[in-house]
Design an enzyme around this catalytic site. Structure first.
Site: not given
Length: 243
Positions: A102, A180, A182
């Site tokens: 990002c 994202h 994660e």
């Protein structure tokens, strides 16, 4: 002689944007995980300032993560964002693989000659990503929370996209991601607690809807994150360093 494990350094650009599922995936691949906090919590309201970053030569992978500030903000670009861009150039020159997420992906675009600007519309929530190389960037729903988008740096190859923005590119041993990978439920709860301006609701989605969808996709997301890291290590970080 005991072999030395490879090491990934996650750059925590903002204290609420941690490595979460990405850290777990790298650990699964035998990596030692280190983190470096760029802007600590006590500086979140006034993030400008120079930062002395670690020597990139000590790492196999460096992964700059997300942040809520624009990478092109002059006060930041003239201080630690500029310092981090120099770190990216030094790392690339030394053969360290890079994985930007990002804000971190936008940082890679800006560092290597692309540009970053405000997007016509934000992407917040789970968005369908179309991939040309599912062996590197698996397609499917990936979590988004961004208001800016990049133009590709010279020589970069776009691998994935949504209808509104480029989502992944490769350049040398670097992989930039707009989404994202994660994010898990616990990290999302931290972000929602920090959503004091109601950005999600303004984008037409409630916090409860975001949490429910994240929980529904948890098993699938964790599997695709591991495939993404495996692809990154195989096709980018796993290639010989330039001599």
């Amino acid at each position: 002689m005991v072999p030395v494990a490879p090491t990934v350094l996650f750059l925590i650009n903002e204290h609420i944007a941690t490595e979460a599922l990405l850290g777990e995936a790298f650990t699964d691949h035998g990596f030692d995980v280190e983190t470096f906090e760029v802007v600590p919590a006590e500086r979140a309201e006034d993030p400008a300032g120079h930062v002395t970053f670690p020597d990139p030569a000590g790492y196999d992978v460096i992964a700059p993560l997300g942040a809520t500030w624009p990478v092109y903000e002059p006060a930041l670009r003239d201080t630690w964002v500029g310092d981090e861009m120099q770190l990216m150039r030094d790392a690339a020159a030394g053969g360290t693989a890079l994985l930007g997420v990002c804000f971190g992906g936008q940082l890679l675009a800006q560092t290597f000659g692309g540009s970053v600007a405000r997007s016509p519309r934000p992407e917040i929530g789970w968005c369908e990503v179309t991939s040309d190389r599912s062996d590197i960037v698996p397609g499917g729903p990936w979590f988004q929370w961004h208001f800016d988008r990049w133009s590709l740096p010279p020589g970069a190859t776009e691998l994935a996209r949504t209808a509104d923005s480029s989502q992944a590119f490769v350049l040398g041993r670097a992989l930039a991601l707009q989404f994202h990978p994660e994010v898990d439920t616990e990290l999302l709860k931290v972000w929602l607690a920090a959503d004091s301006n109601g950005e999600a609701l303004q984008a037409g989605i409630t916090h409860d809807e975001l949490l429910t969808r994240t929980e529904e996709l948890a098993v699938d997301t964790a599997a695709r994150v591991r495939r993404l890291v495996a692809g990154f290590l195989t096709y980018l970080a796993g290639q010989p360093r330039p001599s």
